[in-house]
Scaffold this motif. Structure first.
Motif, PDB file in Angstrom:
ATOM      1  N   SER A  64      48.857  21.592   2.955  1.00 33.00           N
ATOM      2  CA  SER A  64      47.208  21.978   2.555  1.00 33.00           C
ATOM      3  C   SER A  64      47.062  22.113   1.334  1.00 33.00           C
ATOM      4  O   SER A  64      47.991  22.074   0.335  1.00 33.00           O
ATOM      5  CB  SER A  64      47.104  23.513   2.853  1.00 33.00           C
ATOM      6  N   LEU A  65      45.997  21.918   0.828  1.00 30.99           N
ATOM      7  CA  LEU A  65      45.278  21.937  -0.607  1.00 30.99           C
ATOM      8  C   LEU A  65      44.018  22.626  -0.487  1.00 30.99           C
ATOM      9  O   LEU A  65      43.182  22.449   0.487  1.00 30.99           O
ATOM     10  CB  LEU A  65      45.143  20.551  -1.164  1.00 30.99           C
ATOM     11  N   ARG A  66      43.462  23.301  -1.409  1.00 28.02           N
ATOM     12  CA  ARG A  66      42.138  23.725  -1.478  1.00 28.02           C
ATOM     13  C   ARG A  66      41.480  23.114  -2.768  1.00 28.02           C
ATOM     14  O   ARG A  66      41.979  23.533  -3.878  1.00 28.02           O
ATOM     15  CB  ARG A  66      41.967  25.274  -1.361  1.00 28.02           C
ATOM     16  N   LEU A  67      40.421  22.317  -2.799  1.00 29.35           N
ATOM     17  CA  LEU A  67      39.552  21.930  -3.792  1.00 29.35           C
ATOM     18  C   LEU A  67      38.511  22.633  -4.063  1.00 29.35           C
ATOM     19  O   LEU A  67      37.973  23.491  -3.151  1.00 29.35           O
ATOM     20  CB  LEU A  67      39.093  20.516  -3.687  1.00 29.35           C
ATOM     21  N   SER A  68      38.247  22.998  -5.260  1.00 27.56           N
ATOM     22  CA  SER A  68      37.371  23.865  -5.740  1.00 27.56           C
ATOM     23  C   SER A  68      36.097  22.942  -6.633  1.00 27.56           C
ATOM     24  O   SER A  68      36.883  22.057  -7.274  1.00 27.56           O
ATOM     25  CB  SER A  68      37.777  24.800  -6.747  1.00 27.56           C
ATOM     26  N   CYS A  69      35.058  23.255  -6.700  1.00 29.84           N
ATOM     27  CA  CYS A  69      34.024  22.770  -7.349  1.00 29.84           C
ATOM     28  C   CYS A  69      33.190  23.583  -8.031  1.00 29.84           C
ATOM     29  O   CYS A  69      32.346  24.710  -7.342  1.00 29.84           O
ATOM     30  CB  CYS A  69      33.007  21.807  -6.621  1.00 29.84           C
ATOM     31  N   ALA A  70      33.217  23.757  -9.558  1.00 29.37           N
ATOM     32  CA  ALA A  70      32.507  24.762 -10.216  1.00 29.37           C
ATOM     33  C   ALA A  70      30.994  24.239 -10.488  1.00 29.37           C
ATOM     34  O   ALA A  70      31.183  23.050 -11.292  1.00 29.37           O
ATOM     35  CB  ALA A  70      33.293  25.247 -11.343  1.00 29.37           C
ATOM     36  N   ALA A  71      30.005  24.638 -10.206  1.00 22.64           N
ATOM     37  CA  ALA A  71      28.577  24.307 -10.645  1.00 22.64           C
ATOM     38  C   ALA A  71      28.253  25.134 -11.949  1.00 22.64           C
ATOM     39  O   ALA A  71      28.461  26.326 -11.922  1.00 22.64           O
ATOM     40  CB  ALA A  71      27.631  24.333  -9.721  1.00 22.64           C
ATOM     41  N   SER A  72      27.336  24.227 -12.905  1.00 22.61           N
ATOM     42  CA  SER A  72      26.977  24.895 -14.074  1.00 22.61           C
ATOM     43  C   SER A  72      25.848  26.060 -13.661  1.00 22.61           C
ATOM     44  O   SER A  72      25.331  26.645 -14.825  1.00 22.61           O
ATOM     45  CB  SER A  72      26.416  23.891 -14.895  1.00 22.61           C
ATOM     46  N   GLY A  73      25.036  25.955 -12.529  1.00 29.11           N
ATOM     47  CA  GLY A  73      24.370  26.937 -12.565  1.00 29.11           C
ATOM     48  C   GLY A  73      23.999  27.679 -11.182  1.00 29.11           C
ATOM     49  O   GLY A  73      24.809  27.301 -10.068  1.00 29.11           O
ATOM     50  N   SER A  74      23.155  28.125 -10.672  1.00 24.99           N
ATOM     51  CA  SER A  74      22.891  28.788  -9.589  1.00 24.99           C
ATOM     52  C   SER A  74      21.971  27.908  -8.563  1.00 24.99           C
ATOM     53  O   SER A  74      20.802  27.871  -8.461  1.00 24.99           O
ATOM     54  CB  SER A  74      21.935  30.361  -9.433  1.00 24.99           C
ATOM     55  N   ILE A  75      22.790  26.867  -7.934  1.00 29.46           N
ATOM     56  CA  ILE A  75      22.329  25.764  -7.611  1.00 29.46           C
ATOM     57  C   ILE A  75      22.401  25.609  -6.001  1.00 29.46           C
ATOM     58  O   ILE A  75      21.909  24.968  -5.125  1.00 29.46           O
ATOM     59  CB  ILE A  75      22.811  24.465  -7.891  1.00 29.46           C
ATOM     60  N   LEU A  76      23.395  26.886  -5.220  1.00 26.83           N
ATOM     61  CA  LEU A  76      23.701  26.340  -3.955  1.00 26.83           C
ATOM     62  C   LEU A  76      22.511  26.813  -3.103  1.00 26.83           C
ATOM     63  O   LEU A  76      22.574  26.336  -1.970  1.00 26.83           O
ATOM     64  CB  LEU A  76      24.699  27.461  -3.762  1.00 26.83           C
ATOM     65  N   SER A  77      21.451  27.193  -3.773  1.00 23.12           N
ATOM     66  CA  SER A  77      20.487  27.861  -2.806  1.00 23.12           C
ATOM     67  C   SER A  77      19.356  26.590  -2.509  1.00 23.12           C
ATOM     68  O   SER A  77      18.383  26.622  -1.934  1.00 23.12           O
ATOM     69  CB  SER A  77      19.543  29.087  -3.245  1.00 23.12           C
ATOM     70  N   ILE A  78      19.392  25.699  -3.394  1.00 21.87           N
ATOM     71  CA  ILE A  78      18.388  24.581  -3.562  1.00 21.87           C
ATOM     72  C   ILE A  78      18.982  23.369  -3.660  1.00 21.87           C
ATOM     73  O   ILE A  78      18.261  22.180  -3.497  1.00 21.87           O
ATOM     74  CB  ILE A  78      17.497  24.674  -4.832  1.00 21.87           C
ATOM     75  N   TYR A  79      20.347  23.065  -3.345  1.00 23.15           N
ATOM     76  CA  TYR A  79      21.104  21.851  -3.285  1.00 23.15           C
ATOM     77  C   TYR A  79      21.869  21.831  -2.104  1.00 23.15           C
ATOM     78  O   TYR A  79      22.350  22.754  -1.540  1.00 23.15           O
ATOM     79  CB  TYR A  79      22.021  21.597  -4.455  1.00 23.15           C
ATOM     80  N   THR A  80      22.069  20.473  -1.511  1.00 20.16           N
ATOM     81  CA  THR A  80      23.269  20.453  -0.631  1.00 20.16           C
ATOM     82  C   THR A  80      24.392  19.849  -1.033  1.00 20.16           C
ATOM     83  O   THR A  80      24.216  18.801  -1.962  1.00 20.16           O
ATOM     84  CB  THR A  80      22.874  19.161   0.250  1.00 20.16           C
ATOM     85  N   MET A  81      25.313  20.679  -1.007  1.00 18.70           N
ATOM     86  CA  MET A  81      26.698  20.318  -1.586  1.00 18.70           C
ATOM     87  C   MET A  81      27.446  19.619  -0.748  1.00 18.70           C
ATOM     88  O   MET A  81      27.396  19.607   0.517  1.00 18.70           O
ATOM     89  CB  MET A  81      27.376  21.505  -2.024  1.00 18.70           C
ATOM     90  N   GLY A  82      28.198  18.630  -1.688  1.00 21.09           N
ATOM     91  CA  GLY A  82      29.060  17.544  -0.656  1.00 21.09           C
ATOM     92  C   GLY A  82      30.626  17.557  -1.241  1.00 21.09           C
ATOM     93  O   GLY A  82      30.594  17.657  -2.587  1.00 21.09           O
TER      94      GLY A  82
END
Length: 117
Positions: free
Chosen positions: A17-35
């Motif tokens: 198993s592995l867990r990948l992480s993605c750090a975003a530069s701002g509060s974007i999860l509410s208006i972006y589809t992440m993939g």
């Protein structure tokens, strides 16, 4: 401008198993589809999983039941938990953010995942 930084890649044996992480530069999860996408050597980039701003998830058939995408709005983070990894999961994994209204997409630099004995 949105910046995405992936981490958590590495080498793992089949079944691991592995867990990948993605750090975003701002509060974007509410208006972006992440993939999460991946690209293996000699192959086209392919979709792995998406997480909409409404918290709906979608997975490629090849990873259903093994991978889980999740997000943490407070930390501006998106994760990809990968279990029961197979050699065919070996690829560079990319985080993406697509604006829900403009459809403009941002990409991270990618993180290598290698599954081998």
């Amino acid at each position: 401008q949105v910046q995405l930084v992936e981490s958590g890649g590495g080498w793992v044996q089949p079944g691991g198993s592995l867990r990948l992480s993605c750090a975003a530069s701002g509060s974007i999860l509410s208006i972006y589809t992440m993939g999460w996408y991946r690209q293996a050597p000699g192959k086209q980039r392919e979709l792995v999983a998406t997480l909409t701003s409404g918290s709906r998830t979608n997975y490629a058939d090849s990873v259903k039941g093994r991978f889980t995408i999740s997000g943490d709005n407070a930390k501006n983070m998106v994760y990809l938990q990968m279990n029961d990894l197979k050699s065919e999961d070996t690829a560079v994994y990319y985080c993406s953010a697509r604006h829900d209204y403009t459809a403009f997409s941002y990409w991270g630099q990618g993180t290598q995942v290698t599954v081998a004995s």
